[in-house]
Motif scaffolding. Sequence first.
Motif, PDB file in Angstrom:
ATOM      1  N   GLY A  29      -5.211   7.985 -13.513  1.00 16.42           N
ATOM      2  CA  GLY A  29      -5.797   6.693 -13.163  1.00 16.42           C
ATOM      3  C   GLY A  29      -6.171   5.852 -14.362  1.00 16.42           C
ATOM      4  O   GLY A  29      -6.322   4.644 -14.241  1.00 16.42           O
ATOM      5  N   PRO A  33      -2.078   2.582 -11.939  1.00 17.72           N
ATOM      6  CA  PRO A  33      -2.989   2.159 -10.887  1.00 17.72           C
ATOM      7  C   PRO A  33      -3.534   3.354 -10.117  1.00 17.72           C
ATOM      8  O   PRO A  33      -2.822   4.338  -9.924  1.00 17.72           O
ATOM      9  CB  PRO A  33      -2.124   1.297  -9.971  1.00 17.72           C
ATOM     10  N   GLY A  34      -4.752   3.241  -9.684  1.00 15.26           N
ATOM     11  CA  GLY A  34      -5.321   4.308  -8.879  1.00 15.26           C
ATOM     12  C   GLY A  34      -6.626   4.785  -9.449  1.00 15.26           C
ATOM     13  O   GLY A  34      -7.086   4.304 -10.470  1.00 15.26           O
ATOM     14  N   GLN A  38      -8.439   6.082  -4.258  1.00 13.77           N
ATOM     15  CA  GLN A  38      -7.047   6.192  -3.798  1.00 13.77           C
ATOM     16  C   GLN A  38      -6.637   7.652  -3.693  1.00 13.77           C
ATOM     17  O   GLN A  38      -6.028   8.066  -2.707  1.00 13.77           O
ATOM     18  CB  GLN A  38      -6.120   5.450  -4.758  1.00 13.77           C
ATOM     19  N   VAL A  41      -8.201   9.314  -0.578  1.00 17.85           N
ATOM     20  CA  VAL A  41      -7.585   9.054   0.725  1.00 17.85           C
ATOM     21  C   VAL A  41      -6.223   9.736   0.817  1.00 17.85           C
ATOM     22  O   VAL A  41      -5.837  10.196   1.896  1.00 17.85           O
ATOM     23  CB  VAL A  41      -7.475   7.550   1.056  1.00 17.85           C
ATOM     24  N   ILE A  48      -5.104  16.072   6.592  1.00 13.24           N
ATOM     25  CA  ILE A  48      -5.094  15.713   8.010  1.00 13.24           C
ATOM     26  C   ILE A  48      -3.694  15.921   8.593  1.00 13.24           C
ATOM     27  O   ILE A  48      -3.539  16.414   9.720  1.00 13.24           O
ATOM     28  CB  ILE A  48      -5.566  14.255   8.192  1.00 13.24           C
ATOM     29  N   GLU A 115     -15.227   9.673 -11.315  1.00 13.80           N
ATOM     30  CA  GLU A 115     -14.030   9.575 -10.458  1.00 13.80           C
ATOM     31  C   GLU A 115     -13.839  10.858  -9.657  1.00 13.80           C
ATOM     32  O   GLU A 115     -13.393  10.813  -8.513  1.00 13.80           O
ATOM     33  CB  GLU A 115     -12.778   9.295 -11.305  1.00 13.80           C
ATOM     34  N   THR A 121     -16.093  12.887  -2.441  1.00  9.03           N
ATOM     35  CA  THR A 121     -16.749  12.257  -1.298  1.00  9.03           C
ATOM     36  C   THR A 121     -15.728  11.636  -0.352  1.00  9.03           C
ATOM     37  O   THR A 121     -15.802  11.824   0.862  1.00  9.03           O
ATOM     38  CB  THR A 121     -17.735  11.181  -1.780  1.00  9.03           C
ATOM     39  N   THR A 125     -14.953  12.978   3.304  1.00  7.88           N
ATOM     40  CA  THR A 125     -15.306  12.126   4.441  1.00  7.88           C
ATOM     41  C   THR A 125     -14.136  11.974   5.400  1.00  7.88           C
ATOM     42  O   THR A 125     -14.292  12.099   6.618  1.00  7.88           O
ATOM     43  CB  THR A 125     -15.740  10.739   3.933  1.00  7.88           C
TER      44      THR A 125
ATOM     45  N   ASP B  51      -3.438  -0.677  -6.279  1.00 10.42           N
ATOM     46  CA  ASP B  51      -4.577   0.186  -5.924  1.00 10.42           C
ATOM     47  C   ASP B  51      -4.975  -0.019  -4.476  1.00 10.42           C
ATOM     48  O   ASP B  51      -5.135   0.924  -3.691  1.00 10.42           O
ATOM     49  CB  ASP B  51      -5.818  -0.138  -6.766  1.00 10.42           C
ATOM     50  N   VAL B  52      -5.133  -1.318  -4.125  1.00 13.12           N
ATOM     51  CA  VAL B  52      -5.565  -1.648  -2.770  1.00 13.12           C
ATOM     52  C   VAL B  52      -4.472  -1.275  -1.780  1.00 13.12           C
ATOM     53  O   VAL B  52      -4.753  -0.809  -0.672  1.00 13.12           O
ATOM     54  CB  VAL B  52      -5.918  -3.142  -2.677  1.00 13.12           C
ATOM     55  N   MET B  54      -2.333   1.167  -1.964  1.00 11.81           N
ATOM     56  CA  MET B  54      -2.372   2.621  -1.714  1.00 11.81           C
ATOM     57  C   MET B  54      -3.429   2.965  -0.686  1.00 11.81           C
ATOM     58  O   MET B  54      -3.193   3.731   0.248  1.00 11.81           O
ATOM     59  CB  MET B  54      -2.720   3.345  -3.017  1.00 11.81           C
ATOM     60  N   THR B  55      -4.615   2.366  -0.858  1.00 12.93           N
ATOM     61  CA  THR B  55      -5.705   2.649   0.075  1.00 12.93           C
ATOM     62  C   THR B  55      -5.349   2.158   1.465  1.00 12.93           C
ATOM     63  O   THR B  55      -5.558   2.862   2.456  1.00 12.93           O
ATOM     64  CB  THR B  55      -6.996   1.971  -0.409  1.00 12.93           C
ATOM     65  N   ALA B  58      -2.781   4.475   3.068  1.00 11.73           N
ATOM     66  CA  ALA B  58      -3.277   5.797   3.449  1.00 11.73           C
ATOM     67  C   ALA B  58      -4.328   5.701   4.552  1.00 11.73           C
ATOM     68  O   ALA B  58      -4.288   6.462   5.518  1.00 11.73           O
ATOM     69  CB  ALA B  58      -3.849   6.512   2.225  1.00 11.73           C
ATOM     70  N   VAL B  59      -5.273   4.757   4.417  1.00 12.32           N
ATOM     71  CA  VAL B  59      -6.359   4.670   5.407  1.00 12.32           C
ATOM     72  C   VAL B  59      -5.931   3.844   6.608  1.00 12.32           C
ATOM     73  O   VAL B  59      -6.022   4.284   7.749  1.00 12.32           O
ATOM     74  CB  VAL B  59      -7.629   4.068   4.770  1.00 12.32           C
ATOM     75  N   VAL B  63      -4.747   7.388   8.192  1.00 12.45           N
ATOM     76  CA  VAL B  63      -5.898   8.090   8.765  1.00 12.45           C
ATOM     77  C   VAL B  63      -6.432   7.392  10.005  1.00 12.45           C
ATOM     78  O   VAL B  63      -6.716   8.037  11.013  1.00 12.45           O
ATOM     79  CB  VAL B  63      -7.004   8.242   7.699  1.00 12.45           C
ATOM     80  N   SER B 140      -9.504   0.418 -13.935  1.00  8.85           N
ATOM     81  CA  SER B 140     -10.295   1.651 -13.899  1.00  8.85           C
ATOM     82  C   SER B 140     -11.547   1.506 -14.747  1.00  8.85           C
ATOM     83  O   SER B 140     -12.630   1.941 -14.351  1.00  8.85           O
ATOM     84  CB  SER B 140      -9.481   2.837 -14.422  1.00  8.85           C
ATOM     85  N   VAL B 155     -19.505   4.493  -2.947  1.00  9.34           N
ATOM     86  CA  VAL B 155     -19.479   5.915  -2.594  1.00  9.34           C
ATOM     87  C   VAL B 155     -20.591   6.232  -1.608  1.00  9.34           C
ATOM     88  O   VAL B 155     -20.401   6.992  -0.651  1.00  9.34           O
ATOM     89  CB  VAL B 155     -19.602   6.776  -3.868  1.00  9.34           C
ATOM     90  N   VAL B 158     -19.523   5.209   1.854  1.00 10.04           N
ATOM     91  CA  VAL B 158     -18.628   6.198   2.447  1.00 10.04           C
ATOM     92  C   VAL B 158     -19.427   7.418   2.905  1.00 10.04           C
ATOM     93  O   VAL B 158     -19.234   7.941   4.007  1.00 10.04           O
ATOM     94  CB  VAL B 158     -17.539   6.613   1.420  1.00 10.04           C
TER      95      VAL B 158
END
Lengths: 138, 192
Positions: A29, A33-34, A38, A41, A48, A115, A121, A125, B51-52, B54-55, B58-59, B63, B140, B155, B158
């Motif tokens: 990271g 990116p990341g 990220q 998840v 899952i 990180e 977390t 979650t 970055d966004v 990827m989230t 995935a979410v 998920v 980052s 965090v 979450v």
Amino acid sequence: MRLDVVLRVVVKLLLPFILVFGFFVQFHGEISPGGGFQAGVIVGAGLILYAIMFGLDLAMRVVSVRAVEKLVCLGVLLYMGTGFAGMLLGGNFLDYNVLSYDPIKGQHLGIILIELGVLFTVAGTMVAIFYAFAGREK
Amino acid sequence: MEAFINMVLLTMMAASVVALVRMRNLFAVVILFSVYSFLMASVLVVLDAPDVAMTEAAVGSGVSTVLFLAALYLTKTEEAQPRHSPLLPMFVAVVVGAALVYGTYDMPPFGAADTPVNTHVGAQYPGRTPAEIDIPNVVSAVLASYRGFDTLGEVLVVFTAAIGVLLLLRRNKRRPGDASEEAGPDRAGMED
């Protein structure tokens, strides 16, 4: 049932790549990116996926409900612990400069630690919420 | 080219929303939600926000689709007939949507250099990061170090979400005899 076999084999093949990609996003990271969120998840989604394909019982033997719940708390504790460590070493809350003999090294260490906390977390979650949903009976 | 890709993606998103509204089968609705999120992730890639993206992938399309399906398993897959006329909700939605679109006319052009975002501390981070933190990815550095306190807040959000959902939904594997023991420490705590 025959379709099921195809899905199981594909998921088995894909899972290692998903998890490795998650950890790549985590530990690479600082260059690509990341980051913790990220990666969290992606790792969570991988677990899952495993739970969906191979059943909740098998998934809970890999990562138990208690382990997942502890992971959620551990992440927050690690993050805040890094912040308080900065205070104990004479800096401000979440001041990474004082974590090491060299401010730049301290920054790197602090960023890696927080990180990791985010990863724990977020991944915890995702899986915990999935367990709670999927564990309910009709 | 970028504008063309954006246009195609946004048109497909609009089409999936129209289909979503007309759909009565909830299973199809959940899958369309997933499609919508995936298109959104593609738009974010085009906007240079991997970055966004990827989230979101995935979410949004992973998920949350699984969670919707898990919820769907507990209910019927066919949406019940609405009891009220849809005119009032539609009026509210159109008015709010029009107000939001009207609001965008006051926004600076996309990526303009003289906005508060780009003139304040935001402009300093790329210059300061190599000297102070020395990692190539400025995003980052900003998220983890300069804005570490904000990320801690995220965090904690979450974490709070996890606690809330677990308190509501967690399966309690309590044996019948445990009920009185469970109440014991609580009462003792109240006396203190």
